[in-house]
Design a protein around this motif. Structure first.
Motif, PDB file in Angstrom:
ATOM      1  N   THR A  42       8.889   7.241   3.374  1.00  0.00           N
ATOM      2  CA  THR A  42       7.168   7.114   3.136  1.00  0.00           C
ATOM      3  C   THR A  42       6.838   8.601   3.716  1.00  0.00           C
ATOM      4  O   THR A  42       7.769   9.544   4.456  1.00  0.00           O
ATOM      5  N   ARG A  43       5.845   9.067   3.635  1.00  0.00           N
ATOM      6  CA  ARG A  43       5.196  10.349   4.107  1.00  0.00           C
ATOM      7  C   ARG A  43       5.449  10.393   5.609  1.00  0.00           C
ATOM      8  O   ARG A  43       5.946  11.519   6.123  1.00  0.00           O
ATOM      9  N   GLU A  44       5.195   9.137   6.539  1.00  0.00           N
ATOM     10  CA  GLU A  44       5.527   9.451   7.983  1.00  0.00           C
ATOM     11  C   GLU A  44       6.896   9.771   8.259  1.00  0.00           C
ATOM     12  O   GLU A  44       7.406  10.467   9.176  1.00  0.00           O
ATOM     13  N   GLU A  45       7.867   8.835   7.465  1.00  0.00           N
ATOM     14  CA  GLU A  45       9.338   9.085   7.882  1.00  0.00           C
ATOM     15  C   GLU A  45       9.701  10.480   7.484  1.00  0.00           C
ATOM     16  O   GLU A  45      10.763  10.878   8.246  1.00  0.00           O
ATOM     17  N   ALA A  46       9.316  10.849   6.314  1.00  0.00           N
ATOM     18  CA  ALA A  46       9.938  12.271   5.823  1.00  0.00           C
ATOM     19  C   ALA A  46       9.410  13.265   6.747  1.00  0.00           C
ATOM     20  O   ALA A  46      10.179  14.160   7.215  1.00  0.00           O
ATOM     21  N   GLN A  47       8.136  13.016   7.271  1.00  0.00           N
ATOM     22  CA  GLN A  47       7.616  14.158   8.299  1.00  0.00           C
ATOM     23  C   GLN A  47       8.277  14.118   9.590  1.00  0.00           C
ATOM     24  O   GLN A  47       8.509  14.996  10.410  1.00  0.00           O
ATOM     25  N   TRP A  97       9.969  16.234  -0.225  1.00  0.00           N
ATOM     26  CA  TRP A  97       9.608  16.551  -1.545  1.00  0.00           C
ATOM     27  C   TRP A  97       8.979  15.330  -2.056  1.00  0.00           C
ATOM     28  O   TRP A  97       9.382  14.198  -2.234  1.00  0.00           O
ATOM     29  N   PRO A  98       7.678  15.272  -2.625  1.00  0.00           N
ATOM     30  CA  PRO A  98       6.902  14.154  -3.135  1.00  0.00           C
ATOM     31  C   PRO A  98       7.745  13.602  -4.429  1.00  0.00           C
ATOM     32  O   PRO A  98       8.375  14.549  -5.304  1.00  0.00           O
ATOM     33  N   LYS A  99       8.158  12.464  -4.514  1.00  0.00           N
ATOM     34  CA  LYS A  99       8.976  11.929  -5.556  1.00  0.00           C
ATOM     35  C   LYS A  99       8.453  12.188  -6.919  1.00  0.00           C
ATOM     36  O   LYS A  99       9.332  12.523  -7.726  1.00  0.00           O
ATOM     37  N   GLU A 100       7.062  12.070  -7.077  1.00  0.00           N
ATOM     38  CA  GLU A 100       6.555  12.440  -8.628  1.00  0.00           C
ATOM     39  C   GLU A 100       6.750  13.763  -8.859  1.00  0.00           C
ATOM     40  O   GLU A 100       7.305  14.047 -10.059  1.00  0.00           O
ATOM     41  N   TYR A 101       6.948  14.756  -8.071  1.00  0.00           N
ATOM     42  CA  TYR A 101       6.894  15.959  -8.290  1.00  0.00           C
ATOM     43  C   TYR A 101       8.508  16.349  -8.769  1.00  0.00           C
ATOM     44  O   TYR A 101       8.969  16.915  -9.843  1.00  0.00           O
ATOM     45  N   ILE A 102       9.544  15.862  -7.910  1.00  0.00           N
ATOM     46  CA  ILE A 102      10.937  15.853  -8.161  1.00  0.00           C
ATOM     47  C   ILE A 102      11.221  15.313  -9.529  1.00  0.00           C
ATOM     48  O   ILE A 102      11.950  15.634 -10.384  1.00  0.00           O
ATOM     49  N   ASP A 103      10.832  13.797  -9.632  1.00  0.00           N
ATOM     50  CA  ASP A 103      11.159  13.192 -10.768  1.00  0.00           C
ATOM     51  C   ASP A 103      10.777  13.796 -12.056  1.00  0.00           C
ATOM     52  O   ASP A 103      11.409  13.657 -12.983  1.00  0.00           O
ATOM     53  N   ALA A 104       9.809  14.628 -12.095  1.00  0.00           N
ATOM     54  CA  ALA A 104       9.215  15.265 -13.301  1.00  0.00           C
ATOM     55  C   ALA A 104       9.891  16.416 -13.534  1.00  0.00           C
ATOM     56  O   ALA A 104       9.945  17.229 -14.536  1.00  0.00           O
ATOM     57  N   ARG A 105      10.917  16.886 -12.728  1.00  0.00           N
ATOM     58  CA  ARG A 105      11.789  18.051 -13.154  1.00  0.00           C
ATOM     59  C   ARG A 105      13.187  17.710 -12.982  1.00  0.00           C
ATOM     60  O   ARG A 105      14.032  18.636 -12.737  1.00  0.00           O
ATOM     61  N   THR A 106      13.615  16.486 -13.039  1.00  0.00           N
ATOM     62  CA  THR A 106      14.988  16.135 -13.354  1.00  0.00           C
ATOM     63  C   THR A 106      15.464  16.252 -14.586  1.00  0.00           C
ATOM     64  O   THR A 106      15.043  16.393 -15.742  1.00  0.00           O
ATOM     65  N   ARG A 107      16.858  16.533 -14.872  1.00  0.00           N
ATOM     66  CA  ARG A 107      17.658  16.750 -16.071  1.00  0.00           C
ATOM     67  C   ARG A 107      18.810  15.837 -16.184  1.00  0.00           C
ATOM     68  O   ARG A 107      19.597  16.046 -15.014  1.00  0.00           O
ATOM     69  N   ALA A 156       0.813  -1.432  -0.014  1.00  0.00           N
ATOM     70  CA  ALA A 156       0.001   0.049  -0.090  1.00  0.00           C
ATOM     71  C   ALA A 156       0.824   1.398   0.155  1.00  0.00           C
ATOM     72  O   ALA A 156       0.436   2.265   0.439  1.00  0.00           O
ATOM     73  N   ILE A 157       2.138   1.234  -0.782  1.00  0.00           N
ATOM     74  CA  ILE A 157       2.847   2.433  -0.764  1.00  0.00           C
ATOM     75  C   ILE A 157       2.848   2.793  -2.149  1.00  0.00           C
ATOM     76  O   ILE A 157       3.352   2.075  -2.986  1.00  0.00           O
ATOM     77  N   THR A 158       1.872   3.806  -2.453  1.00  0.00           N
ATOM     78  CA  THR A 158       2.064   4.154  -3.975  1.00  0.00           C
ATOM     79  C   THR A 158       3.362   5.306  -4.058  1.00  0.00           C
ATOM     80  O   THR A 158       3.766   5.951  -3.258  1.00  0.00           O
ATOM     81  N   VAL A 159       3.701   5.658  -5.358  1.00  0.00           N
ATOM     82  CA  VAL A 159       4.628   6.595  -5.686  1.00  0.00           C
ATOM     83  C   VAL A 159       4.043   7.974  -5.063  1.00  0.00           C
ATOM     84  O   VAL A 159       5.217   8.812  -4.554  1.00  0.00           O
ATOM     85  N   SER A 160       2.953   8.411  -5.162  1.00  0.00           N
ATOM     86  CA  SER A 160       2.441   9.531  -4.638  1.00  0.00           C
ATOM     87  C   SER A 160       2.621   9.638  -3.158  1.00  0.00           C
ATOM     88  O   SER A 160       2.671  10.774  -2.354  1.00  0.00           O
ATOM     89  N   GLU A 161       3.114   8.542  -2.377  1.00  0.00           N
ATOM     90  CA  GLU A 161       3.184   8.638  -0.946  1.00  0.00           C
ATOM     91  C   GLU A 161       4.894   8.526  -0.907  1.00  0.00           C
ATOM     92  O   GLU A 161       5.143   8.508   0.600  1.00  0.00           O
ATOM     93  N   LEU A 162       5.791   8.481  -1.768  1.00  0.00           N
ATOM     94  CA  LEU A 162       7.070   8.470  -1.389  1.00  0.00           C
ATOM     95  C   LEU A 162       7.863   9.791  -1.596  1.00  0.00           C
ATOM     96  O   LEU A 162       7.343  10.503  -2.418  1.00  0.00           O
ATOM     97  N   LEU A 213      20.951  19.044  -2.479  1.00  0.00           N
ATOM     98  CA  LEU A 213      21.302  17.759  -1.672  1.00  0.00           C
ATOM     99  C   LEU A 213      20.305  17.097  -1.312  1.00  0.00           C
ATOM    100  O   LEU A 213      19.377  17.666  -0.451  1.00  0.00           O
ATOM    101  N   TRP A 214      20.190  15.923  -1.579  1.00  0.00           N
ATOM    102  CA  TRP A 214      19.216  14.941  -1.132  1.00  0.00           C
ATOM    103  C   TRP A 214      19.865  13.737  -0.132  1.00  0.00           C
ATOM    104  O   TRP A 214      21.214  13.643  -0.094  1.00  0.00           O
TER     105      TRP A 214
END
Length: 191
Positions: free
Chosen positions: A135-140, A152-162, A93-99, A114-115
């Motif tokens: 996970t959301r809980e670990e990051a928080q 930072w949500p994984k989906e958001y950052i992955d869409a902005r990589t180069r 039950a871990i979706t990409v939107s929760e990473l 820096l990550w």
């Protein structure tokens, strides 16, 4: 002898046209299957078939493969692995939107963020391939402990990589003369 790519058969064409396979458990995109054969020397002298199922999202890199003595067995094995991987991720039950990636906002390297790095890759990294996922809980929880660690949500950052080139790994003279660095994989293989 290298793998010889095979033309898509009816099953692979059906997978390409439909949603025959479950979506990628990591990014939610569709999947494709491709098969190859190795006629080279193997222990049993019989050809070895390889079928790979890959996510259609080139930034995801999720894939499974299966090697068997027949193409059909390799295809069925790859499907079994892909489906079981998808089922396992659904169970988790871990979706990409929760990473999330976790940024150390106290400094940057040039213009790069820096990550937090995966264990075994040092403390921090600018390379998302080596960045740790939370996970959301670990990051928080980490952000609550130290406010300079920004989730930072994984989906958001992955869409902005180069893609980028690190100046530490290029040498103009080497490039012009065709010389390979001593630690090059190509020089080690005798190519």
């Amino acid at each position: 002898m290298p793998l010889e790519s095979l033309e898509a058969d009816a099953l692979e064409l059906n997978i390409a046209r439909t949603r025959y396979l479950p979506d990628c458990p990591f990014c939610g995109r569709g999947a494709l299957m491709h098969s190859s054969v190795n006629h080279g020397p193997t222990i049993s002298k019989a050809p070895l078939y390889q079928s790979r199922i890959s996510c259609m999202n080139h930034n995801c890199n999720a894939s499974v493969l299966c090697n068997e003595r027949t193409r059909e067995a390799a295809q069925q094995g790859a499907i079994k692995h892909w489906v079981s991987r998808a089922a396992h991720c659904i169970e988790q039950a871990i979706t990409v939107s929760e990473l999330f990636y976790l940024q150390d906002s106290r400094s940057y390297v040039g213009n790069d963020v820096l990550w937090w790095a995966q264990k075994g890759h040092g403390g921090y990294t600018t390379d998302l391939r080596n960045a740790r996922l939370f996970t959301r809980e670990e990051a928080q929880a980490q952000h609550n402990a130290r406010e300079s660690d920004i989730p930072w949500p994984k989906e958001y950052i992955d869409a902005r990589t180069r893609p980028a080139v690190d100046m530490q790994y290029i040498n103009h003279t080497e490039a012009l003369t065709g010389a390979r660095p001593a630690n090059s994989l190509l020089s080690a293989s005798g190519a």
